[in-house]
Scaffold this motif. Structure first.
Motif, mmCIF file in Angstrom:
data_model
loop_
_atom_site.group_PDB
_atom_site.id
_atom_site.type_symbol
_atom_site.label_atom_id
_atom_site.label_comp_id
_atom_site.label_asym_id
_atom_site.label_seq_id
_atom_site.Cartn_x
_atom_site.Cartn_y
_atom_site.Cartn_z
ATOM 1 N N GLN A 178 0.825 -1.206 0.000
ATOM 2 C CA GLN A 178 0.000 0.000 0.000
ATOM 3 C C GLN A 178 0.859 1.256 0.000
ATOM 4 O OE1 GLN A 178 -2.368 -1.094 3.515
ATOM 5 N NE2 GLN A 178 -4.218 -0.945 2.253
ATOM 6 N N ILE A 179 1.957 1.238 0.733
ATOM 7 C CA ILE A 179 2.839 2.401 0.774
ATOM 8 C C ILE A 179 3.461 2.638 -0.598
ATOM 9 C CG2 ILE A 179 4.986 3.308 1.717
ATOM 10 C CD1 ILE A 179 4.264 1.951 4.374
ATOM 11 N N VAL A 180 3.951 1.586 -1.229
ATOM 12 C CA VAL A 180 4.562 1.734 -2.553
ATOM 13 C C VAL A 180 3.546 2.255 -3.562
ATOM 14 C CG1 VAL A 180 5.536 0.461 -4.507
ATOM 15 C CG2 VAL A 180 6.372 0.028 -2.196
ATOM 16 N N GLU A 181 2.335 1.686 -3.548
ATOM 17 C CA GLU A 181 1.302 2.152 -4.474
ATOM 18 C C GLU A 181 0.923 3.603 -4.179
ATOM 19 O OE1 GLU A 181 -0.043 0.407 -7.199
ATOM 20 O OE2 GLU A 181 1.788 -0.688 -6.657
ATOM 21 N N GLY A 182 0.908 3.968 -2.897
ATOM 22 C CA GLY A 182 0.612 5.345 -2.533
ATOM 23 C C GLY A 182 1.665 6.302 -3.048
ATOM 24 N N LEU A 183 2.938 5.932 -2.926
ATOM 25 C CA LEU A 183 4.017 6.787 -3.425
ATOM 26 C C LEU A 183 3.960 6.914 -4.944
ATOM 27 C CD1 LEU A 183 7.058 5.659 -1.231
ATOM 28 C CD2 LEU A 183 5.515 7.592 -0.864
ATOM 29 N N LYS A 184 3.580 5.841 -5.615
ATOM 30 C CA LYS A 184 3.463 5.898 -7.076
ATOM 31 C C LYS A 184 2.387 6.887 -7.520
ATOM 32 C CE LYS A 184 4.890 1.122 -8.104
ATOM 33 N NZ LYS A 184 4.413 -0.196 -8.606
ATOM 34 N N LEU A 186 1.662 9.732 -6.174
ATOM 35 C CA LEU A 186 1.977 11.121 -5.841
ATOM 36 C C LEU A 186 2.786 11.771 -6.958
ATOM 37 C CD1 LEU A 186 2.848 10.810 -2.047
ATOM 38 C CD2 LEU A 186 0.628 11.029 -3.172
ATOM 39 N N ASP A 187 2.183 12.763 -7.610
ATOM 40 C CA ASP A 187 2.859 13.416 -8.725
ATOM 41 C C ASP A 187 4.024 14.294 -8.279
ATOM 42 O OD1 ASP A 187 1.397 15.380 -7.462
ATOM 43 O OD2 ASP A 187 0.438 16.151 -9.269
ATOM 44 N N LEU A 188 4.164 14.508 -6.995
ATOM 45 C CA LEU A 188 5.268 15.304 -6.465
ATOM 46 C C LEU A 188 6.599 14.566 -6.588
ATOM 47 C CD1 LEU A 188 5.784 17.946 -4.562
ATOM 48 C CD2 LEU A 188 5.975 16.237 -2.756
ATOM 49 N N LEU A 189 6.531 13.230 -6.519
ATOM 50 C CA LEU A 189 7.737 12.402 -6.442
ATOM 51 C C LEU A 189 8.182 11.926 -7.817
ATOM 52 C CD1 LEU A 189 6.743 10.222 -3.363
ATOM 53 C CD2 LEU A 189 7.971 12.404 -3.371
ATOM 54 N N GLU A 190 9.444 11.482 -7.875
ATOM 55 C CA GLU A 190 9.997 10.956 -9.114
ATOM 56 C C GLU A 190 10.666 9.610 -8.854
ATOM 57 O OE1 GLU A 190 12.648 13.844 -10.738
ATOM 58 O OE2 GLU A 190 11.075 15.338 -11.094
ATOM 59 N N GLY A 191 10.960 8.885 -9.929
ATOM 60 C CA GLY A 191 11.686 7.630 -9.808
ATOM 61 C C GLY A 191 10.772 6.422 -9.722
ATOM 62 N N ASN A 192 11.279 5.290 -10.171
ATOM 63 C CA ASN A 192 10.532 4.037 -10.159
ATOM 64 C C ASN A 192 10.873 3.203 -8.929
ATOM 65 O OD1 ASN A 192 9.331 4.589 -12.688
ATOM 66 N ND2 ASN A 192 11.162 3.830 -13.744
ATOM 67 N N VAL A 193 9.928 2.381 -8.535
ATOM 68 C CA VAL A 193 10.148 1.415 -7.451
ATOM 69 C C VAL A 193 9.993 0.034 -8.062
ATOM 70 C CG1 VAL A 193 9.394 0.572 -5.210
ATOM 71 C CG2 VAL A 193 9.245 3.020 -5.735
ATOM 72 N N THR A 213 11.638 14.744 -5.157
ATOM 73 C CA THR A 213 12.209 13.731 -4.272
ATOM 74 C C THR A 213 12.014 12.343 -4.884
ATOM 75 O OG1 THR A 213 11.805 15.044 -2.280
ATOM 76 C CG2 THR A 213 12.066 12.683 -1.975
ATOM 77 N N GLN A 214 13.031 11.501 -4.794
ATOM 78 C CA GLN A 214 12.958 10.159 -5.359
ATOM 79 C C GLN A 214 12.147 9.230 -4.452
ATOM 80 O OE1 GLN A 214 14.462 8.981 -8.440
ATOM 81 N NE2 GLN A 214 14.465 11.214 -8.700
ATOM 82 N N ARG A 215 11.282 8.465 -5.047
ATOM 83 C CA ARG A 215 10.471 7.520 -4.270
ATOM 84 C C ARG A 215 11.358 6.536 -3.506
ATOM 85 N NH1 ARG A 215 7.611 8.545 -9.005
ATOM 86 N NH2 ARG A 215 5.477 9.317 -8.623
ATOM 87 N N GLY A 216 12.419 6.088 -4.151
ATOM 88 C CA GLY A 216 13.338 5.171 -3.482
ATOM 89 C C GLY A 216 13.970 5.791 -2.248
ATOM 90 N N ALA A 217 14.229 7.092 -2.294
ATOM 91 C CA ALA A 217 14.826 7.777 -1.147
ATOM 92 C C ALA A 217 13.841 7.831 0.020
ATOM 93 C CB ALA A 217 15.256 9.180 -1.547
#
Length: 384
Positions: A178-184, A186-193, A213-217
């Protein structure tokens, strides 16, 4: 004659020096004295602003009595060139000295707009809110599902403001998926998980972020915080717990997290599972069965069926002995602490009591009475 003229000039010079000293002392007292502001304000300092522009704004709002003294004080303290862009909360009666300190010390806004991206157990939400300086409380401007097509105009407006702050708030009990899908979302963030972190290893908390900000970070920060919590809590554990290692503590904490949202109940719920483990009883907890069905990918959205309670999965604690093989969610700090410091009780049963909490019991007879009461409450609600 020349001697008299020189004497007069010297007298004038001395008087002038005393007057200048007096003016300086008066200016210093004005600079450090309590200010005229009778209600807190939010001062916005735009990028490229200087102390002269800020002093005019402060004079206009009644925050300072003399803009010239404000500018001279900032110059004298060598802070005129340290002005930061942002929105700053100026409290009532703040002195000029305190205001200069506030707008030069760090650059982190202390008021204005905040956009909070909430990752919850049942939904995602983007909340736009603004601090009311008078009450120092946030007022909600808008809230919406970040995956929805209809995004309020105020979101774009506030995103365009350079001093808007951003925060991701992760609720206790969400799964790593759920956290990963939530971060995906968010248009504020960048980068793939590419991979979902291990269940239970992301700390529910609030995280400051910025555009790009990078999602991985963000995930790495969550993992680091959870590891620190796990290590610290494990070191503080009670003696005699039926937990062999920090991994088992994390699993138990995740079950506690999913069983109750009431802070006052965590110790009691922890005691039930601790007592059951000590007595060799099956845990028989529904959230583990649900996890065996969903694998943490979303919510079940309905009650469990009898066939599902009998379905063999590694997480079905009605069938397996002891703890399941993995956590079933990401527990917060309070649930981790409850897992290693359960209340001292003889409880081995609990059931919902209709108020959002649970009724606890030491014997099966007492538990059956509690279950009967809960069934009556359920039937009454279904009939209304």
């Amino acid at each position: 004659m020349w001697r008299s003229l020189a004497s007069n000039m010297f007298t004038v010079l001395v008087v002038g020096m005393f007057l200048a000293a007096g003016v300086i002392l008066w200016g210093q007292s004005q600079y450090t004295a309590e200010g005229p502001l009778d209600q807190a304000i939010c001062l916005r300092v735009k990028t490229g602003s200087n102390m002269g522009q800020v002093s005019k704004e402060l004079e206009k709002t009644g925050a300072v009595s003399n803009g010239t003294i404000f500018r001279l004080g900032a110059d004298y303290s060598d802070k005129a060139n340290q002005l930061k862009a942002g929105s700053f909360l100026i409290n009532e009666r703040s002195s000029m000295e305190q205001i200069v300190e506030q707008i030069t010390k760090g650059g982190a806004s202390t008021c204005g707009t905040e956009i909070v991206y909430r990752i919850g157990v049942t939904r995602l939400q983007t909340q736009i809110r603004e601090l009311d300086p008078g009450t120092e409380r946030f007022v909600e401007l808008a809230a919406f599902d970040p995956s929805a097509e209809d995004v309020p105009a105020v979101y774009g407006e506030k995103r365009a403001e350079r001093d808007t702050r951003y925060r991701i708030a992760v609720a206790e009990g969400v799964t790593s998926w759920q956290i990963v899908e939530g971060l995906k979302a968010l248009d504020l963030l960048e980068g793939n998980v590419t991979e979902v972190p291990d269940e239970g290893m992301l700390a529910p908390d609030s995280y400051e972020v910025s555009p790009g900000t990078q999602r991985g970070a963000v995930l790495a920060q969550m993992q680091e915080k959870q590891e620190l919590r796990i290590n610290a809590v494990w070191e503080s554990r009670q003696d005699g717990l039926p937990l062999a290692n920090p991994e088992e503590m994390l699993i138990l904490a995740s079950i506690i997290e999913k069983e109750t949202g009431l802070a006052g109940e965590r110790g009691q719920v922890a005691s039930v599972f601790t007592n059951r483990l000590n007595q060799g009883m099956k845990l028989q907890t529904d959230p583990t069965v649900i996890y065996g069905i969903t694998k943490g990918q979303g919510v079940l959205g309905r009650g469990l069926r009898r066939s599902e309670l009998r379905r063999i999965t590694p997480w079905n604690t009605y069938l397996i002995d002891g703890l399941p093989p993995t956590p079933i969610a990401n527990p917060g700090l309070a649930s981790l602490e409850a897992a290693v410091a359960p209340d001292e009780t003889d409880y081995i049963f609990f059931v919902a009591d209709g108020t959002g909490g649970h009724a606890f019991a030491e014997t099966l007879q007492e538990h059956n009475r509690n279950v009967a009461k809960w069934r009556e409450i359920e039937a009454e609600r279904n009939n209304n």
